[in-house]
Design a protein around this motif. Sequence first.
Motif, PDB file in Angstrom:
ATOM      1  N   TYR A 133      51.523   1.410 -27.039  1.00 15.87           N
ATOM      2  CA  TYR A 133      52.442   0.159 -27.254  1.00 15.87           C
ATOM      3  C   TYR A 133      52.641  -0.259 -28.578  1.00 15.87           C
ATOM      4  O   TYR A 133      53.732  -0.192 -28.970  1.00 15.87           O
ATOM      5  CB  TYR A 133      52.130  -1.032 -26.133  1.00 15.87           C
ATOM      6  CG  TYR A 133      52.649  -2.157 -26.505  1.00 15.87           C
ATOM      7  CD1 TYR A 133      54.055  -1.993 -26.240  1.00 15.87           C
ATOM      8  CD2 TYR A 133      52.218  -3.040 -27.287  1.00 15.87           C
ATOM      9  CE1 TYR A 133      54.925  -3.321 -26.421  1.00 15.87           C
ATOM     10  CE2 TYR A 133      52.857  -4.242 -27.635  1.00 15.87           C
ATOM     11  CZ  TYR A 133      54.247  -4.511 -27.068  1.00 15.87           C
ATOM     12  OH  TYR A 133      55.044  -5.549 -27.528  1.00 15.87           O
ATOM     13  N   ILE A 178      63.122  -3.548 -22.563  1.00 17.32           N
ATOM     14  CA  ILE A 178      62.333  -3.065 -21.231  1.00 17.32           C
ATOM     15  C   ILE A 178      60.978  -3.051 -21.697  1.00 17.32           C
ATOM     16  O   ILE A 178      60.163  -3.521 -20.994  1.00 17.32           O
ATOM     17  CB  ILE A 178      62.901  -1.704 -20.862  1.00 17.32           C
ATOM     18  CG1 ILE A 178      64.484  -1.955 -20.583  1.00 17.32           C
ATOM     19  CG2 ILE A 178      62.109  -1.212 -19.834  1.00 17.32           C
ATOM     20  CD1 ILE A 178      65.245  -0.528 -20.139  1.00 17.32           C
ATOM     21  N   VAL A 179      60.386  -2.600 -22.712  1.00 17.39           N
ATOM     22  CA  VAL A 179      59.050  -2.456 -23.071  1.00 17.39           C
ATOM     23  C   VAL A 179      58.543  -3.757 -23.229  1.00 17.39           C
ATOM     24  O   VAL A 179      57.389  -4.110 -22.792  1.00 17.39           O
ATOM     25  CB  VAL A 179      58.909  -1.605 -24.485  1.00 17.39           C
ATOM     26  CG1 VAL A 179      57.556  -1.737 -24.889  1.00 17.39           C
ATOM     27  CG2 VAL A 179      59.209  -0.234 -23.970  1.00 17.39           C
ATOM     28  N   VAL A 181      59.551  -6.480 -21.936  1.00 19.42           N
ATOM     29  CA  VAL A 181      59.279  -7.292 -20.694  1.00 19.42           C
ATOM     30  C   VAL A 181      58.122  -6.680 -19.888  1.00 19.42           C
ATOM     31  O   VAL A 181      57.185  -7.215 -18.983  1.00 19.42           O
ATOM     32  CB  VAL A 181      60.592  -7.030 -19.607  1.00 19.42           C
ATOM     33  CG1 VAL A 181      60.132  -7.389 -18.123  1.00 19.42           C
ATOM     34  CG2 VAL A 181      61.700  -7.717 -20.212  1.00 19.42           C
ATOM     35  N   GLY A 182      57.648  -5.357 -19.865  1.00 24.96           N
ATOM     36  CA  GLY A 182      56.713  -4.787 -19.132  1.00 24.96           C
ATOM     37  C   GLY A 182      55.303  -5.417 -19.819  1.00 24.96           C
ATOM     38  O   GLY A 182      54.431  -5.625 -19.287  1.00 24.96           O
ATOM     39  N   HIS A 183      55.491  -5.528 -21.195  1.00 23.19           N
ATOM     40  CA  HIS A 183      54.240  -6.065 -22.118  1.00 23.19           C
ATOM     41  C   HIS A 183      53.972  -7.392 -21.389  1.00 23.19           C
ATOM     42  O   HIS A 183      52.890  -7.938 -21.049  1.00 23.19           O
ATOM     43  CB  HIS A 183      54.613  -6.019 -23.442  1.00 23.19           C
ATOM     44  CG  HIS A 183      53.495  -6.807 -24.225  1.00 23.19           C
ATOM     45  ND1 HIS A 183      52.389  -5.951 -24.651  1.00 23.19           N
ATOM     46  CD2 HIS A 183      53.527  -7.910 -25.130  1.00 23.19           C
ATOM     47  CE1 HIS A 183      51.531  -6.804 -25.341  1.00 23.19           C
ATOM     48  NE2 HIS A 183      52.265  -7.939 -25.567  1.00 23.19           N
ATOM     49  N   ARG A 185      54.793  -8.810 -18.537  1.00 25.82           N
ATOM     50  CA  ARG A 185      54.194  -8.751 -17.373  1.00 25.82           C
ATOM     51  C   ARG A 185      52.991  -8.430 -17.276  1.00 25.82           C
ATOM     52  O   ARG A 185      52.171  -8.972 -16.507  1.00 25.82           O
ATOM     53  CB  ARG A 185      55.413  -7.820 -16.537  1.00 25.82           C
ATOM     54  CG  ARG A 185      54.873  -7.632 -15.014  1.00 25.82           C
ATOM     55  CD  ARG A 185      55.819  -6.747 -14.453  1.00 25.82           C
ATOM     56  NE  ARG A 185      55.101  -6.512 -12.965  1.00 25.82           N
ATOM     57  CZ  ARG A 185      55.626  -5.763 -11.872  1.00 25.82           C
ATOM     58  NH1 ARG A 185      56.731  -4.984 -12.340  1.00 25.82           N
ATOM     59  NH2 ARG A 185      55.446  -5.644 -10.542  1.00 25.82           N
ATOM     60  N   LYS A 186      52.387  -7.605 -17.959  1.00 24.16           N
ATOM     61  CA  LYS A 186      50.891  -7.228 -18.123  1.00 24.16           C
ATOM     62  C   LYS A 186      50.193  -8.253 -18.542  1.00 24.16           C
ATOM     63  O   LYS A 186      49.031  -8.617 -17.938  1.00 24.16           O
ATOM     64  CB  LYS A 186      50.801  -6.058 -19.060  1.00 24.16           C
ATOM     65  CG  LYS A 186      51.332  -4.741 -18.457  1.00 24.16           C
ATOM     66  CD  LYS A 186      50.467  -4.345 -17.141  1.00 24.16           C
ATOM     67  CE  LYS A 186      50.698  -2.899 -16.665  1.00 24.16           C
ATOM     68  NZ  LYS A 186      49.952  -2.434 -15.615  1.00 24.16           N
TER      69      LYS A 186
END
Length: 242
Positions: A133, A178-179, A181-183, A185-186
């Motif tokens: 990432y 998008i990335v 948002v994933g970061h 969320r984690k």
Amino acid sequence: MRSTAGSTTPTGTMKPPERLGRVRRFSTAERMVHRATGWLMLLCLLTAACLYLGPVAQLVGRRHLMAMVHKWSGILLPVPFLLGLLSADFRADLRRLNRFAVYDRQWLRAARRRLKSPQARPAGKFNAGQKLYAGWIAGAVLVMMFTGLLMWFMGLLPFISRTSAIFVHDFLAWAITIVLVGHTRKALDDPEARLGMRTGYVSRSWAELYHSRWLQEGPARDVSGRAGTHSTERPSRHRRMT
């Protein structure tokens, strides 16, 4: 009743940190770099929404102001990183992020197989996913700055059309969204990791469970000032042979 991390004792005084079994994960400089970069990135995304999403643009208005804020927040995005290079702790973590060890490949294999056990996913101070990432977002920011400058100064590189710069810029903007948002969320799924970024310290039990190689190979310093044996995340000769 036992006190937890960050709680107070029955007398109302803060429990001494030495009793909490916490180790330092990030220095003040590192946390400031992360925080400043995060706010600038959020500002870029919000102003981009005000410029390119019709309903949001009509609601907010002030297109010229939004455009200027978007441009300058993008230009300033590398500044926290450059200032962070003055910190030895920040430079040390950059070296960790830039190095893949044998156990990082094991982490990726476990992730592909959807194995969630911490034992199946060994990690140093940063796991393999965090390293990928960090590398991806750093490259994406540079491309976004480059294409943004081409859009701002149309004659900068005449052999690259403005249309091409806009296409790459917009496409990468959606990918970054998008990335991120994933970061996020984690991060929301891991309160201890958020605590480490907010206060600089994490519990030793959490570090032993999810970042055991960091405690074995890095100078994990506890709140009383004791430090472990210093070494990098590079595998030892014995581990490479095995």
